[in-house]
Design a protein around this motif. Structure first.
Motif, PDB file in Angstrom:
ATOM      1  N   GLU A  83      -3.425   5.895  -1.076  1.00  0.00           N
ATOM      2  CA  GLU A  83      -4.694   5.322  -1.510  1.00  0.00           C
ATOM      3  C   GLU A  83      -4.503   4.197  -2.527  1.00  0.00           C
ATOM      4  OE1 GLU A  83      -7.729   6.064  -0.293  1.00  0.00           O
ATOM      5  OE2 GLU A  83      -6.614   7.292   1.146  1.00  0.00           O
ATOM      6  N   ARG A  84      -3.324   4.064  -3.060  1.00  0.00           N
ATOM      7  CA  ARG A  84      -3.075   3.119  -4.154  1.00  0.00           C
ATOM      8  C   ARG A  84      -2.191   1.970  -3.682  1.00  0.00           C
ATOM      9  NH1 ARG A  84      -0.964   4.880 -10.130  1.00  0.00           N
ATOM     10  NH2 ARG A  84      -3.165   5.431 -10.279  1.00  0.00           N
ATOM     11  N   THR A  85      -2.422   0.791  -4.247  1.00  0.00           N
ATOM     12  CA  THR A  85      -1.507  -0.333  -4.068  1.00  0.00           C
ATOM     13  C   THR A  85      -0.556  -0.373  -5.260  1.00  0.00           C
ATOM     14  OG1 THR A  85      -3.108  -1.647  -2.807  1.00  0.00           O
ATOM     15  CG2 THR A  85      -1.326  -2.842  -3.888  1.00  0.00           C
ATOM     16  N   ARG A 111       0.840  -1.199   0.000  1.00  0.00           N
ATOM     17  CA  ARG A 111       0.000   0.000   0.000  1.00  0.00           C
ATOM     18  C   ARG A 111       0.876   1.251   0.000  1.00  0.00           C
ATOM     19  NH1 ARG A 111      -5.751  -0.101  -0.472  1.00  0.00           N
ATOM     20  NH2 ARG A 111      -6.491   1.990   0.057  1.00  0.00           N
ATOM     21  N   SER A 124      -5.906  -7.316   3.613  1.00  0.00           N
ATOM     22  CA  SER A 124      -5.609  -7.259   2.179  1.00  0.00           C
ATOM     23  C   SER A 124      -6.692  -7.962   1.365  1.00  0.00           C
ATOM     24  CB  SER A 124      -4.234  -7.859   1.893  1.00  0.00           C
ATOM     25  OG  SER A 124      -4.173  -9.201   2.333  1.00  0.00           O
ATOM     26  N   GLY A 182      -3.345  -4.320   4.082  1.00  0.00           N
ATOM     27  CA  GLY A 182      -4.167  -3.335   3.404  1.00  0.00           C
ATOM     28  C   GLY A 182      -4.013  -3.277   1.905  1.00  0.00           C
ATOM     29  N   ALA A 183      -3.135  -4.081   1.328  1.00  0.00           N
ATOM     30  CA  ALA A 183      -2.917  -4.042  -0.118  1.00  0.00           C
ATOM     31  C   ALA A 183      -4.073  -4.726  -0.852  1.00  0.00           C
ATOM     32  CB  ALA A 183      -1.596  -4.711  -0.468  1.00  0.00           C
ATOM     33  N   GLN A 184      -4.264  -4.326  -2.109  1.00  0.00           N
ATOM     34  CA  GLN A 184      -5.295  -4.910  -2.967  1.00  0.00           C
ATOM     35  C   GLN A 184      -4.688  -5.157  -4.345  1.00  0.00           C
ATOM     36  OE1 GLN A 184      -8.318  -1.802  -2.760  1.00  0.00           O
ATOM     37  NE2 GLN A 184      -9.421  -2.911  -1.174  1.00  0.00           N
TER      38      GLN A 184
END
Length: 315
Positions: free
Chosen positions: A49-51, A46, A137, A104-106
């Motif tokens: 706001e972006r991964t 993360r 995540s 929290g990564a996507q």
């Protein structure tokens, strides 16, 4: 991006009992030799706001170029295409893929095209996948279908290590072969073996599924197996129990369509509050893909609050 990587395990599936009859070496190049020992490592992190794809290591014939941000439903979601530079999986190939998502990564991971397991006259091919999701995540692992050609022998093992509050959607679509090639190759492959295991980061085992198909030993289209259908989709959703309950209540299940468009779908709860398993049977690829897409749409909406974008015109 990282340029160094630890060596992956040396072909951990080579000792599988179902591969015992296929130990002869290819005449062209020994199994696992340079160019047949592929490795791909993807690490997502993360950044605001972006991964981003923060860690990338690749060894031919597997390739990833960069993360793309084209998903209109989730514009901050990195979409990564796994590419094979060899035109398919060949006899003697040994592939390994590691995917890691930080807290929290996507991410959305797919392939550039269908995975073609080429015709074989010696040895076999293997794929080992280790997918790890940290707390909070979210991963969509949705490759294009797998097509096992005549006389192919293939074994895979996938380990899903998912934190209790993370979500992993892992799906595979298996075709019966080159169904419309010349006089057809329906269930003409020798062996397709796919094992999937779900665990927690502390090592606790949650579930395991092992699919072994040997068309020369058992009639694949018999009742209780494919039951006259040709295409199988297997989607595993590891997610918290409350999310799983909401998805299960909305997932499309039952029988739809007629003729070659007909499908049969079902859903079950995985052991140990691990999530759900969703299966689809069909005659042709596109109706099965449509059912998997419908399931994916429910998952994304319930987990992230976002919608799956419309299909590209060429899909």
């Amino acid at each position: 991006m990282s340029t160094a990587a630890p060596a992956p395990p040396r072909h951990p599936l080579d000792g599988l009992p179902q591969l015992a009859d296929y130990q002869d070496q290819p005449a062209q190049q020994p199994a696992g030799a340079v160019g047949k020992d592929a490795y791909l490592r993807l690490g997502f992190a993360r950044r605001g706001e972006r991964t981003v794809l923060a860690d990338l290591h690749r060894r031919a014939p597997l390739l990833v170029q960069q993360a793309l941000y084209f998903d209109e439903g989730m514009p901050d979601l990195p979409c990564v295409f796994m590419i094979s530079t060899s035109g398919g999986i060949l006899q003697g190939d040994r592939y390994a893929v590691d995917i890691t998502l930080d807290p929290g990564a996507q991410a959305h991971v797919t392939t550039q095209a269908a995975t073609k397991i080429q015709q074989m006259d010696a040895n076999y091919a293997t794929m080992v996948q280790d997918i790890t999701l940290a707390a909070g995540s979210y991963l969509e692992f949705l490759p294009d279908p797998i097509i096992p050609y005549r006389d192919s022998r293939y074994a895979s093992r996938t380990r899903l290590c998912v934190a209790a509050d993370a979500t992993a959607l892992y799906a595979e679509i298996l075709l019966p072969g080159r169904k419309h090639h010349r006089d057809g190759e329906i269930f003409a492959y020798r062996l397709y073996s796919a094992a999937v295991q779900g665990v927690r980061p502390d090592g606790r085992e949650l579930f395991a599924e092992n699919l072994v198909i040997e068309p020369g030993t058992w009639p694949v289209d018999a009742p209780g197996l494919m039951g006259g259908y040709h295409v199988l989709a297997n989607a595993i959703l590891m997610t918290p129990p409350e999310t799983a309950a909401r998805v299960a209540a909305q997932a499309p299940v039952g029988h739809t369509g007629t003729g070659d468009d007909r499908t049969a779908t079902g859903i079950s709860v995985l052991p140990n509050d691990a999530g759900l398993i969703y299966k689809v049977l069909g005659m042709e690829t596109e109706p099965v893909r449509a059912q998997v897409r419908a399931f994916w749409s429910v998952v994304r909406r319930e987990v992230t609050g976002n919608e799956v974008p419309d299909n590209f015109r060429w899909r």
